[in-house]
Design an enzyme around this catalytic site. Structure first.
Site, PDB file in Angstrom:
ATOM      1  N   TYR A 450      38.172 109.371  14.968  1.00 58.04           N
ATOM      2  CA  TYR A 450      39.449 109.312  14.236  1.00 58.04           C
ATOM      3  C   TYR A 450      39.410 108.314  13.068  1.00 58.04           C
ATOM      4  CZ  TYR A 450      41.289 105.571  17.553  1.00 58.04           C
ATOM      5  OH  TYR A 450      41.523 104.472  18.312  1.00 58.04           O
ATOM      6  N   GLU A 451      40.437 108.342  12.282  1.00 59.88           N
ATOM      7  CA  GLU A 451      40.559 107.466  11.108  1.00 59.88           C
ATOM      8  C   GLU A 451      39.429 107.712  10.119  1.00 59.88           C
ATOM      9  OE1 GLU A 451      43.187 106.250   9.631  1.00 59.88           O
ATOM     10  OE2 GLU A 451      43.557 105.863  11.743  1.00 59.88           O
TER      11      GLU A 451
END
Lengths: 621, 251
Positions: A450-451
């Site tokens: 993620y991110e």
């Protein structure tokens, strides 16, 4: 029956103190105007309170909350037992206010200290910390870009915990490719738009901890250009907030589902529908259309460093648990007495291979911590020197920009590797839920995804950050290492390792040269092929530099009292400093050499992975 | 209403304590120090009274080394108004501490003194009782509940005693010592920590008070508890019962 609360979390406050004050001299900040309102004493007291809070409140919830997970019933998302009470206590403590600007009701504390507070919170309970972490990220964007009346409307309740926050980027067909987002915004009046669309993978997307949730949603205003250029950012509360701050009615934001995940299971990851009944309103951030990506990038850059700190935090918790187990668990006799069947059983920490795993974990954890604090310190100095010494401020901001993808990707990767080594240290006992390390390993896997996946980070590094400011940021990074090597290469006991750092740094430059050649000759697919190995090489060089820097500091302190007997009161201080030196030497001799193999692969120009025919992967289907 | 609460600097109960090789005391370097947990309960109780009774003031007092400032700041960060540190670098005996406290109480004239029932380092459980006796004040020790009358002239204290609860009522001023279940102390909040630095922390040298603090006892030796010996495995219940009877002599 609810599971008993056991706190497995351990933090190494002595190691943290060393990194902050003995190695990186974070204390320099308090002499600057921008941080003159806060002192080291206060920061130490805040760290102590945070440490106590996580050990007493959130740490004991970690295991049971993982087993329980979140539930969604009839559109209502419920978090595990204990989270609501912990949320209330967290905001009574006021930790959220620490890094926020004074003007927005915060304390304006340094990021370098905030990193430590994040490490403690996330290490004790990574899933719980998602809710407050996202709230902080959303509040930070509103603080920086929203109109004054919207700041006044949304920030006070986000700082005191009545409202939580999220960031909504991904859609079912637009993950890494954010520009493909389809969520639409139709102008109603003033800065208010009607929002329709579906967002997915929304961390802390729905829960029962706060009265309201403030979603920051990327959407395309009707008639806007395609791609990322035409995307705008909207404040979309779950429950509408009137101009006087009072709550209105439902804002037509519904939770379609929550995911069943490998890790961070107590963090609700939601699919959200906006405006299913055409009743969802959003406020254009700052009243400026088509600025969404720029505004969201602020949150993303902050969140990328926060993910790096998550990696550090889970790795540190895994290492310290493995260490405790290795000191207690008796198994086998010492290899030095292998011929004697009656030799006494020893704690497994006496076995060479267990020591190898523990030293590797220690070096990586402490390397990550130093990297995270150092980047945060660069950010603090950039902020503090902005009006005082513009050239220096530009240098520090340049290092933040350059190192952000490394913080994110390296700490994400290594958190999983360290947690895996922690399981290996436990053996079978680490593979079962009686011990916490299997959860750490599952929790850590998401960090590289993620991110912005770690490949997105590598692309950011090779395609954007290396060339930024005409390559000056990268040159400054290499110069700092070259100066360190020149100053210390003759140091007794560490000289060979410091010279090895110089050689690894030279190899990194060769790899950067190859990247430039690939760019110049138009072999863009070759650049993207080696982007991840390049990031890993640069990270290993950076970590080796930081560990050796710590070792030089520790060695000077250690030699002052090297003649201390085992019984002496400060024996463990001497051991502490020796540990710094030995961890650095181990890292340089056992881990850093891989840099040369990876650089060999990068400069080889080998294209086998690219030239592989599709059937070459397998003809099975 | 003016409330005086005591704060002692003690080693963190989580810290592993090492005895000095010569047995003269514990190794004081490199260990974490905290507010004595029973005193923390006393500070919390004082703050709760202050929150109920408008215009109240909570004054903290510590007797100890200069570094005890740190623990007083923690109490101030929890919400106390000001603090007094009687600086005595050498550890004092309970009677000496009680005499010092009496001097502070005489000069501050609080309506109520709330203290931990004992400190978790020396476990003497004596100072509150001694101070009350020296002042001729009523005392209620081991409080698990504290209530004040509407006019704040009397206090009612529930005490945990063997086999039950005892309720005492007495006129103020008086001394109450706290037990574990009296309350759950709050965390010092971040805004509280920031405000604490601007609050008054007055230092008084113990010598300036003119009280006899000379030790009456001499510490002969301190030693760690003996290491636990390995247990014994027995083959049957019969053998276990036999050994408990003949060897351990417990049945």
């Amino acid at each position: 029956m609810p599971e008993a609360a056991v706190n497995h979390y351990k933090a190494d406050l002595r190691a943290i103190e060393f990194t902050l004050y003995e190695h990186l001299n974070v204390e320099q900040l308090f002499a600057l105007e921008a941080f003159s309102h806060i002192s080291r004493d206060e920061c130490d007291a805040i760290i102590a309170q945070c440490h106590r809070f996580v050990n007493e409140v959130t740490g004991p919830l970690n295991g049971a909350a993982d087993r329980a997970g979140c539930t969604l019933e009839r559109g209502v998302c419920t978090t595990p037992a204990g989270f609501k009470d912990a949320w209330k206590k967290l905001f009574e403590l006021g930790l959220m206010a620490f890094p926020m600007p004074v003007a927005d009701g915060g304390l304006g504390g340094p990021h370098a200290i905030a990193v430590v507070l994040e490490e403690l919170q996330s290490g004790a309970n990574c899933a719980f910390n998602m809710y407050s972490g996202l709230t902080h990220g959303a509040a930070d964007v509103i603080s920086n870009f929203a109109l004054p009346e919207d700041r006044a409307r949304f920030l006070p309740p986000m700082v005191d915990g009545r409202f939580a926050g999220t960031m909504c980027l991904s859609e079912p067909h637009a993950g890494s490719d954010v520009g493909a987002a389809k969520t639409r915004a139709r102008h109603l009046e003033g800065n208010v738009y009607a929002i329709t669309g579906t967002k997915c993978w929304i961390s802390a997307g729905d829960h029962d901890l706060a009265e309201n949730i403030v979603h920051l949603v990327l959407a395309r205003i009707e008639g806007a250009p395609t791609g990322t250029q035409g995307i705008s950012l909207f404040i979309v509360p779950k429950i509408w907030v009137n101009e006087d701050g009072s709550l209105g009615g439902s804002n037509d934001v519904t939770t379609a589902s929550i995911e069943h995940k490998l890790g961070i299971r107590a963090s609700a990851t939601a699919v959200l529908n906006f405006g299913e009944n055409d009743g969802c309103r959003g406020i254009l951030v700052g009243g400026k259309p088509h600025m969404g990506m720029k505004q969201m990038f602020r949150m993303m850059n902050g969140a990328r460093i926060a993910v790096g700190v998550q990696g550090l935090s889970v790795a540190s918790a895994a290492y310290l648990n493995a260490l405790r187990y290795a000191r207690e668990r008796l198994q086998g006799s010492s290899v030095r007495q292998f011929k004697d069947p009656n030799a006494p059983r020893v704690p497994i920490i006496e076995h060479s291979d267990v020591r190898r795993m523990l030293v590797e974990m220690k070096a990586k954890v402490e390397g990550m911590r130093t990297l995270c604090v150092k980047v945060a310190l660069h950010a603090d100095l950039a902020h503090a020197l902005h009006a005082v010494d513009e050239a220096k401020a530009i240098y520090h901001q340049g290092q933040v920009d350059l190192l952000t993808p490394i913080v994110k990707a390296y700490c994400a990767d290594q958190a999983f590797r360290v947690a895996e080594l922690a399981i290996q240290t436990y053996g079978g006992a680490g593979y079962v839920q009686d011990n916490p390390v299997e959860q750490y390993c599952r929790d850590a896997k998401i960090f590289s995804i993620y991110e912005g996946t770690n490949h997105i980070q590598a692309l950011d590094l090779v395609a954007r950050k290396l060339q930024q400011h005409g390559g000056e940021n990268f040159t400054a990074f290499l110069t700092e290492i070259a100066e360190f090597v020149a100053a210390h290469s003759d140091k007794p006991g560490l000289g060979a390792e410091i010279r090895a750092l110089g050689e690894a740094s030279a190899a990194l430059q060769r790899a950067a040269g190859s990247l430039m050649e690939f760019f110049m000759s138009g072999k863009i697919d070759q650049v993207t092929l080696v982007a991840n190995p390049f990031l890993e090489v640069m990270a290993d060089v950076a970590i080796a530099h930081l560990l050796l820097g710590a070792a030089v500091v520790a060695d000077a302190k250690r030699t002052k009292d090297e003649d201390v007997d085992d019984d002496e009161p400060n024996r463990h201080e001497v051991d502490f400093y020796s540990g710094k030196v030995m961890a650095a030497k181990h890292f340089v001799n056992f881990v850093l050499p891989a840099v040369h193999a990876k650089v060999g692969a990068i400069v080889s120009g080998d294209r086998s992975a690219l030239d592989m025919p599709d059937g070459g992967f397998s003809t099975a289907f | 209403m003016k409330i005086l609460a005591t704060v002692k600097r003690v080693p963190d109960p989580e810290t592993s304590i090492k005895v000095k090789p010569d047995g003269s005391g514990i190794v004081a370097d490199n260990i974490k120090w905290v507010v004595n947990p029973f005193d923390e309960i006393a500070v919390e109780e004082s703050l709760r009274i202050k929150e109920k009774v408008a215009g109240s003031e909570v004054v903290l007092v510590s007797v100890g080394a200069k570094v005890a400032q740190e623990q007083l700041r923690t109490g101030l960060a929890m919400g106390a108004d000001r603090a007094i540190l009687v600086v005595a670098e050498d550890g004092l005996e309970p009677l000496a501490v009680a005499r010092v406290l009496v001097k502070v109480i005489e000069s501050e004239q609080p309506d109520l003194v709330v203290m931990g029932k004992q400190s978790i380092d020396d476990d003497s459980n004596a100072v509150g009782q001694m101070a009350a006796e020296l002042l001729g004040w009523p005392q209620a020790t081991f409080a698990s509940k504290l209530e004040l009358a509407g006019d704040q002239k009397t206090a009612t204290v529930t005490r945990e005693v063997d086999g039950g609860l005892e309720t005492l009522s007495f006129p103020l001023p008086g001394i109450v010592t706290t037990d574990l279940r009296l309350n759950e102390p709050r965390y010092a909040s971040l805004p509280g920590i920031m405000k604490a630095r601007k609050k008054e922390l007055k230092e008084i040298e113990v010598g300036a008070l003119g009280v006899d603090v000379a030790p009456k006892a001499r510490l002969v030796k301190m030693e760690p508890p003996p290491k636990r010996q390995a247990g014994k495995k027995v083959a049957s219940v019969e053998e276990l019962v036999h050994l408990l009877h003949t060897e351990a002599k417990v049945i």
